[in-house]
Motif scaffolding. Structure first.
Motif, PDB file in Angstrom:
ATOM      1  N   LEU A  97      52.343  44.916  44.052  1.00 39.72           N
ATOM      2  CA  LEU A  97      52.869  44.895  42.562  1.00 39.72           C
ATOM      3  C   LEU A  97      51.722  45.448  41.731  1.00 39.72           C
ATOM      4  CD1 LEU A  97      54.687  41.495  42.406  1.00 39.72           C
ATOM      5  CD2 LEU A  97      55.569  43.687  42.464  1.00 39.72           C
ATOM      6  N   THR A  98      50.294  45.020  42.020  1.00 41.99           N
ATOM      7  CA  THR A  98      49.233  45.675  41.117  1.00 41.99           C
ATOM      8  C   THR A  98      49.268  47.071  41.410  1.00 41.99           C
ATOM      9  OG1 THR A  98      48.145  43.537  41.291  1.00 41.99           O
ATOM     10  CG2 THR A  98      47.000  45.181  40.641  1.00 41.99           C
ATOM     11  N   ALA A  99      49.177  47.619  42.650  1.00 38.68           N
ATOM     12  CA  ALA A  99      49.014  49.088  42.993  1.00 38.68           C
ATOM     13  C   ALA A  99      50.400  49.678  42.225  1.00 38.68           C
ATOM     14  CB  ALA A  99      49.183  49.182  44.501  1.00 38.68           C
ATOM     15  N   ARG A 111      50.727  35.776  49.597  1.00 40.72           N
ATOM     16  CA  ARG A 111      50.631  36.088  47.983  1.00 40.72           C
ATOM     17  C   ARG A 111      49.752  37.359  47.733  1.00 40.72           C
ATOM     18  NH1 ARG A 111      47.897  31.740  44.615  1.00 40.72           N
ATOM     19  NH2 ARG A 111      46.075  32.582  45.786  1.00 40.72           N
ATOM     20  N   LEU A 112      48.726  37.407  48.341  1.00 36.37           N
ATOM     21  CA  LEU A 112      47.854  38.473  48.146  1.00 36.37           C
ATOM     22  C   LEU A 112      48.630  39.865  48.571  1.00 36.37           C
ATOM     23  CD1 LEU A 112      44.349  37.579  49.181  1.00 36.37           C
ATOM     24  CD2 LEU A 112      44.943  38.323  46.920  1.00 36.37           C
ATOM     25  N   TYR A 114      57.027  38.047  40.237  1.00 35.45           N
ATOM     26  CA  TYR A 114      56.048  37.282  40.661  1.00 35.45           C
ATOM     27  C   TYR A 114      56.204  35.787  40.443  1.00 35.45           C
ATOM     28  CZ  TYR A 114      51.238  35.771  41.838  1.00 35.45           C
ATOM     29  OH  TYR A 114      50.192  35.150  42.460  1.00 35.45           O
ATOM     30  N   SER A 119      51.115  40.331  45.602  1.00 42.84           N
ATOM     31  CA  SER A 119      50.563  40.577  44.393  1.00 42.84           C
ATOM     32  C   SER A 119      49.582  42.046  44.568  1.00 42.84           C
ATOM     33  CB  SER A 119      49.180  39.508  43.774  1.00 42.84           C
ATOM     34  OG  SER A 119      48.621  39.518  44.843  1.00 42.84           O
ATOM     35  N   GLY A 120      49.030  42.320  45.485  1.00 40.27           N
ATOM     36  CA  GLY A 120      48.421  43.587  45.942  1.00 40.27           C
ATOM     37  C   GLY A 120      49.735  44.929  45.726  1.00 40.27           C
ATOM     38  N   VAL A 122      57.903  42.715  36.509  1.00 42.03           N
ATOM     39  CA  VAL A 122      56.942  42.389  37.527  1.00 42.03           C
ATOM     40  C   VAL A 122      56.504  40.758  37.475  1.00 42.03           C
ATOM     41  CG1 VAL A 122      54.685  42.936  38.424  1.00 42.03           C
ATOM     42  CG2 VAL A 122      56.081  44.421  38.272  1.00 42.03           C
ATOM     43  N   VAL A 157      48.416  32.172  51.386  1.00 39.73           N
ATOM     44  CA  VAL A 157      47.490  33.154  50.428  1.00 39.73           C
ATOM     45  C   VAL A 157      47.680  34.515  51.076  1.00 39.73           C
ATOM     46  CG1 VAL A 157      44.962  33.368  50.081  1.00 39.73           C
ATOM     47  CG2 VAL A 157      45.935  30.970  50.067  1.00 39.73           C
ATOM     48  N   LYS A 158      47.452  34.748  52.271  1.00 40.29           N
ATOM     49  CA  LYS A 158      47.619  36.062  52.456  1.00 40.29           C
ATOM     50  C   LYS A 158      48.936  36.805  52.319  1.00 40.29           C
ATOM     51  CE  LYS A 158      47.649  38.651  56.855  1.00 40.29           C
ATOM     52  NZ  LYS A 158      47.579  38.565  58.646  1.00 40.29           N
ATOM     53  N   LEU A 172      51.796  48.934  39.473  1.00 37.44           N
ATOM     54  CA  LEU A 172      51.508  48.885  37.971  1.00 37.44           C
ATOM     55  C   LEU A 172      50.366  49.795  37.668  1.00 37.44           C
ATOM     56  CD1 LEU A 172      51.950  45.187  36.937  1.00 37.44           C
ATOM     57  CD2 LEU A 172      53.337  47.006  36.408  1.00 37.44           C
ATOM     58  N   LEU A 173      49.385  50.018  38.549  1.00 33.39           N
ATOM     59  CA  LEU A 173      48.156  50.482  38.326  1.00 33.39           C
ATOM     60  C   LEU A 173      48.585  52.186  38.248  1.00 33.39           C
ATOM     61  CD1 LEU A 173      45.104  48.816  39.539  1.00 33.39           C
ATOM     62  CD2 LEU A 173      45.755  49.245  37.091  1.00 33.39           C
ATOM     63  N   GLY A 174      49.349  52.414  39.456  1.00 31.51           N
ATOM     64  CA  GLY A 174      49.746  53.957  39.793  1.00 31.51           C
ATOM     65  C   GLY A 174      50.524  54.249  38.602  1.00 31.51           C
TER      66      GLY A 174
END
Lengths: 104, 570
Positions: free
Chosen positions: A31-33, A24-25, A82, A28-29, A78, A21-22, A35-37
């Motif tokens: 990749l999310t950062a 994966r986070l 993922y 995903s963390g 992305v 889980v760590k 995309l948001l950036g």
């Protein structure tokens, strides 16, 4: 519906799950950062004028148009990356843990 | 705090940091601050002559989808079959249906028109959705599938006190669906008047009757197939238009851009920002936040995660959906830019006053006629009608599920009813929603309904998204925090909309609005987050202790799925 305490089995499962889980986070963390950036950069470009957004990048295409196209393509890439990553790294571990639970 | 909880806590910090980064970047962006410009230039609705090709194509669509509904109705044997297709949809089917929900008339007609009139500013809508979906995939999809059964509320109440949270979340859900339905019904009536030459009242009635038939008889299976067929037709039509435009530019994107800027009254400025948002960073930021996070709070979209067999299939569905939407938004860019030079100098598309016939939403349809004659025009008109029909069917099913499953079966009947009764209540709810939608569509005829769609997305982003994110990732969330945050967020969201240009200027006729932005998300979303977190932090009740303690078990189920619940010792 809620369960307030974990059984010993569940505690053991948690221990097993935590590392994957760590990971994966973390994936995903990042990749999310990214995309948001990227979206924040596109939105920033929309608040600028010719001097920034209008900078030519390739032929007739300027920075803001290229960023928009790049953002669309990045969304697809992305998602694909993922999905591939989880199928390769996450699903086998989860399946193993599920089998462990159902066999007990 | 156990190991898994601390991992989640760190993960939440990363997302919070990402959100903070977005806020900081957007708010610090330098630019002038004029009021948000009106979105799309619309001119008066003009009823067209009866269009036999459009009507013929649409009838074909209706007949085939009704046949599918008849087939689907025979497969509905349980509540699960009816509400979520028994979890038996293939990922590609669900992916197509999810994409179909976003390839709406508003997207196809609206963004193409907005690109034609407002240039690159309009693309913030498409980019927002394309950024939002991969984030849904990574943050929500798998856990959602593992924790829920029928509606997103099942996920939220997992460890919280069921009754009050279900009631609050149902009210929010039904509010979103109602606002969305008003926008869709009025849009349908107006659009069909223009495209088919049918009277407004008939258009609204046809949409109302068909959506009730699809949902009441075929449930989720029929609703999904309607979306799949419509998405396929829209992709085919869109691909044809894009290829026809690229043929005129020798398949060169550079030539496409050059021809568009040469033909546009904005000149080179067509691809420079400022024609819609006036380079106002706050207006851009609030639209960006609404588009990206609003998607994550729409009940009819979230329900789709329960229609596949497991979390891995939910993930695949989102990948298919994102790929299809990515392709579609590239098509929209080509069609939007191409329309500028394809339609340039064509007097037949202009009214006596020089405005575009039918307004900005008709750009894509005018291009269809210019590139494919009456057959293509009729085809795209029929697809546009089918698009609205498919979206309202999904909304209706989601609304009926909330009434029957969340409010009736869970809150009123305390889950002491038979499955068959719940399915029947869902069917009655569908009929009621159909009647109410038609009445609302007729009541709002001629009104500016752009604000109702804005309200739906804004509530999704400002209220549902914070509740969903915190319920999945934050162990400190309590029932009291959720209720306070949900209600206060909703009130702030609606109050800001009431004093926004969408209501004060467009509906009430004031010269300017107290709150200058159409979307309240930039304020309402942080307010919801702050209230939930603060109230939960200071909550010392017995219920709060239970809520916090339940997180460890919820985390486990969210990773492994409900099937391990019994086996894990509980």
């Amino acid at each position: 519906m809620s369960h307030e305490t974990l059984t010993p089995n569940e505690t053991m499962l948690q221990e097993k799950l935590a590392p994957i889980v760590k990971r994966r986070l973390r994936v995903s963390g990042y990749l999310t950062a990214f995309l948001l950036g990227l979206y924040a950069f596109f939105a920033y470009l929309l608040s600028t004028g010719e001097e920034v957004a209008g900078v030519p990048v390739s032929g007739e295409l300027n920075l803001v148009v290229m960023t928009a196209i790049f953002a669309i393509v990045s969304g697809v890439v992305v998602s694909g990356y993922y999905s591939w990553w989880t199928k390769k790294n996450l699903d086998p571990v989860m399946e193993e843990i599920r089998e462990l639970v159902t066999n007990e | 705090m156990n190991k898994l909880q601390s991992v989640y806590a760190r993960g939440t910090s990363v997302y919070a940091l990402g959100l903070g980064l977005v806020f900081a970047l957007l708010i610090s962006a330098f630019g002038s601050l004029p009021a948000l410009a009106d979105g799309i230039d619309t001119s008066a609705v003009e009823k067209q002559a009866l269009n036999p090709i459009a009507i013929g194509t649409f009838l074909l669509f209706v007949v085939s989808t009704l046949a599918i509904t008849w087939w689907a109705a025979k497969k509905v044997h349980s509540r699960s079959d009816f509400l979520v297709a028994g979890g038996g949809l293939k990922p590609w089917q669900n992916g197509m249906a999810i994409a179909g929900d976003f390839m709406s008339a508003a997207t196809f007609l609206g963004i193409t028109g907005a690109l034609y009139f407002n240039g690159i500013d309009a693309y913030i809508l498409g980019v927002g959705i394309m950024i939002g979906w991969p984030i849904i995939l990574m943050v929500i999809a798998e856990r959602f599938r593992n924790l829920g059964r029928y509606t997103f509320i099942d996920v939220v109440i997992n460890r919280l006190e069921e009754r009050p949270v279900r009631i609050m979340a149902s009210c929010i859900s039904l509010g979103i669906i109602t606002f969305y339905l008003i926008a869709q019904m009025v849009g349908a009536g107006t659009l069909i008047q223009i495209l088919f030459g049918l009277e407004y009242v008939w258009a609204v009635m046809i949409v109302g009757v068909l959506m009730v038939v699809y949902v009441a008889f075929g449930g989720m299976v029929a609703t999904t197939w309607v979306q799949v067929i419509k998405a396929t037709l829209l992709l085919l039509g869109g691909s044809y238009l894009a290829i026809a435009i690229l043929v005129q530019t020798g398949f060169s994107f550079d030539t496409l851009v050059m021809k568009a800027t040469d033909a546009s009254p904005h000149g080179d400025g067509l691809l420079l920002p400022g024609h819609w948002f006036g380079r106002d960073p706050i207006a851009i930021a609030t639209v960006a936040l609404t588009m990206t996070f609003g998607v994550m709070g729409l009940p009819h979209i979230l329900m789709r995660f329960f229609t596949v067999k497991d979390a891995a299939d939910a993930r695949k569905s989102v990948f298919y959906a994102t790929s299809i939407m990515g392709y579609f938004y590239i098509l929209i860019l080509i069609i939007g830019l191409g329309s500028v030079f394809v339609l340039a100098g064509d007097p037949s598309i202009l009214t006596d006053t020089g405005a575009l016939k039918g307004g900005a939403n008709m750009v894509a349809v005018h291009v269809s006629r210019a590139l494919g004659g009456d057959i293509m025009y009729g085809f795209m008109a029929a697809v546009s009608f089918a698009t609205i029909l498919a979206v309202v069917a999904g909304l209706t099913l989601s609304g009926a599920a909330t009434i029957a499953h969340d409010l009736y079966a869970s809150v009123l009947a305390h889950k002491k009813i038979k499955e068959g009764t719940e399915v029947n209540v869902t069917r009655y709810s569908t009929i009621s929603i159909g009647i109410i939608s038609v009445l609302l569509g007729l009541a709002f005829e001629g009104q500016n309904v752009a604000v109702t769609a804005a309200i739906a997305l804004a509530i999704g982003a400002s209220v549902n998204f914070p509740i969903i994110l915190l319920s999945l990732y934050w162990g400190g969330l309590t029932t009291r925090g959720t209720l306070w945050g949900g209600y206060i967020g909703l009130i702030v969201c609606i109050l800001l909309i009431l004093i926004s240009p969408g209501v004060m200027v467009a509906v009430l006729g004031y010269s300017e609005a107290i709150f200058p932005y159409t979307y309240p998300t930039i304020i309402a979303m942080p307010v919801t987050f702050a209230v939930i977190i603060l109230v939960s932090k200071f909550d010392r009740s017995d219920r709060a202790r239970k809520d916090r303690n339940g997180f460890a078990h919820q985390s486990l189920i969210s990773e492994l799925g409900n099937e391990v619940e019994g086996a894990s010792g509980h």
